[in-house]
Write an enzyme that holds these catalytic residues in place. Sequence first.
Site, PDB file in Angstrom:
ATOM      1  CE1 TYR A  14     -13.145  -6.803   1.224  1.00  0.00           C
ATOM      2  CE2 TYR A  14     -11.402  -8.307   0.527  1.00  0.00           C
ATOM      3  CZ  TYR A  14     -11.823  -7.223   1.282  1.00  0.00           C
ATOM      4  OH  TYR A  14     -10.945  -6.577   2.099  1.00  0.00           O
TER       5      TYR A  14
ATOM      6  NE  ARG B 226      -9.218   9.843  -2.092  1.00  0.00           N
ATOM      7  CZ  ARG B 226      -9.846   9.482  -1.009  1.00  0.00           C
ATOM      8  NH1 ARG B 226     -10.097   8.209  -0.794  1.00  0.00           N
ATOM      9  NH2 ARG B 226     -10.205  10.358  -0.115  1.00  0.00           N
TER      10      ARG B 226
ATOM     11  NE  ARG C 293      -6.978   5.929   2.915  1.00  0.00           N
ATOM     12  CZ  ARG C 293      -7.886   5.142   3.477  1.00  0.00           C
ATOM     13  NH1 ARG C 293      -9.105   5.595   3.678  1.00  0.00           N
ATOM     14  NH2 ARG C 293      -7.583   3.927   3.864  1.00  0.00           N
TER      15      ARG C 293
ATOM     16  CG  ASP D 216      -9.126  -2.391  -4.292  1.00  0.00           C
ATOM     17  OD1 ASP D 216      -8.473  -1.886  -3.375  1.00  0.00           O
ATOM     18  OD2 ASP D 216      -9.974  -3.290  -4.107  1.00  0.00           O
TER      19      ASP D 216
ATOM     20  NE  ARG E  48      -4.294  -1.481   0.360  1.00  0.00           N
ATOM     21  CZ  ARG E  48      -5.392  -1.379   1.095  1.00  0.00           C
ATOM     22  NH1 ARG E  48      -5.573  -0.333   1.852  1.00  0.00           N
ATOM     23  NH2 ARG E  48      -6.314  -2.313   1.039  1.00  0.00           N
TER      24      ARG E  48
END
Length: 345
Positions: free
Chosen positions: A151, A38, A29, A75, A25
């Site tokens: 998921y 973003r 962020r 993703d 990652r």
Amino acid sequence: MPGDGRFLKACRRQPVDTTPVWIMRQAGRYLPQYRATRSRAGDFLTLCKTPDLACEVTLQPVQILKVDAAILFSDILIPVEAMGADLVFTEGEGPKLSSVRTRQEAGRLHVPDPRLETGFVMDAVKLIRRELDPMVPLIGFSGAPFTLASYLVEGGGSKSFRHTLAWMYGDPEGFTALLDMLAETVIAYCSAQVEAGVQALQLFDTWAGVLSRRLYREFALPSTRKVVQALKHLGVPIILYVNGSAPFLEETAASGVDVLSVDWRLSLAESWERTRGAVALQGNLDPMVLYGGPAVIEREAGRVLAEAPLQGHIFNLGHGILPDTPVEAAQHLVEAVHRLGRKEI
Ligand code: CP3
């Protein structure tokens, strides 16, 4: 070969000048530059689907942190959406999908053509490969079948995975059919990424750690193995990440991958012993160490390096970097690994 630096050498357990490092990652962020790109995209999924913006955020950590590899920005749920599940990311809540809990619901999904239905991913790979320093390899990735199934079945993230486990216990054949369909999807998706230019692949089976050793062997392992066997001939190193793999580490090593990416719960020395040096190891610093300040980062990075094999180690965290991690901590880590990991060759 361009990009055949220390990361790819370590994947093949060959000697390197110093330990290669990248961070799961790493485009995310915690980087102000990521947040700026973003907000230009508007939302996370648009960012993933706009090749020039995905390329931009893929390159950011290479420049800011000086890591030894880039990872495609995307993703794991992108190919799942292409299978026919509705996907939304709501701010602060993580992904939500239309859930698939029966054979009938699974029957409405299809194995997507990765070039047609996720062409933006392949376009991003081609663009990144053009823009990235030729000495820096690009890692492509996919979720592994079990984690993708979790998921789909839960309709998002979960703590208990109750619907997934209920289906596994109640209708093992039906659940296996879903895993088979996901394996086909992952094989086609990863093959297309390699064709587009990625030089390594990481399979994320993040949530397989909820399984017992028996269930890992029965469900997650065969589907992972199927994927690995089908991708081997492409000639790029394959990395498998499972968070919480300690109870069945030997099984993960038997999947046929070149590298196991392991969490911090087991020392690298113990992982090396249990896998008999048959695979390279990636990891395994606890992401929480990055909150400890420079002295703690230095000490703990040194500890990981001391426990690592001399050949066949790629430094990484044991899970993704957290959004409120100070950028300087990540920079310090990369610099410390390169300095402390230097080999006498
Ligand atoms: O590593 C990288 O820099 C490459 C990009 C990447 C992302 N997700 C970007 C992302 C990769 C390799 C992933 C994999 C992924 N996605 C996994 C497996 C790895 C892991 O960390 O366990 C999983 C389980 C997912 C599913 C997913 N995507 C979740 C649970 C979330 C929400 C998490 C959160 O922190 O909000 C995402 C969103 C996501 N994927 C973000 C990023 C940068 C945050 C989105 C944003 O708000 O900008």
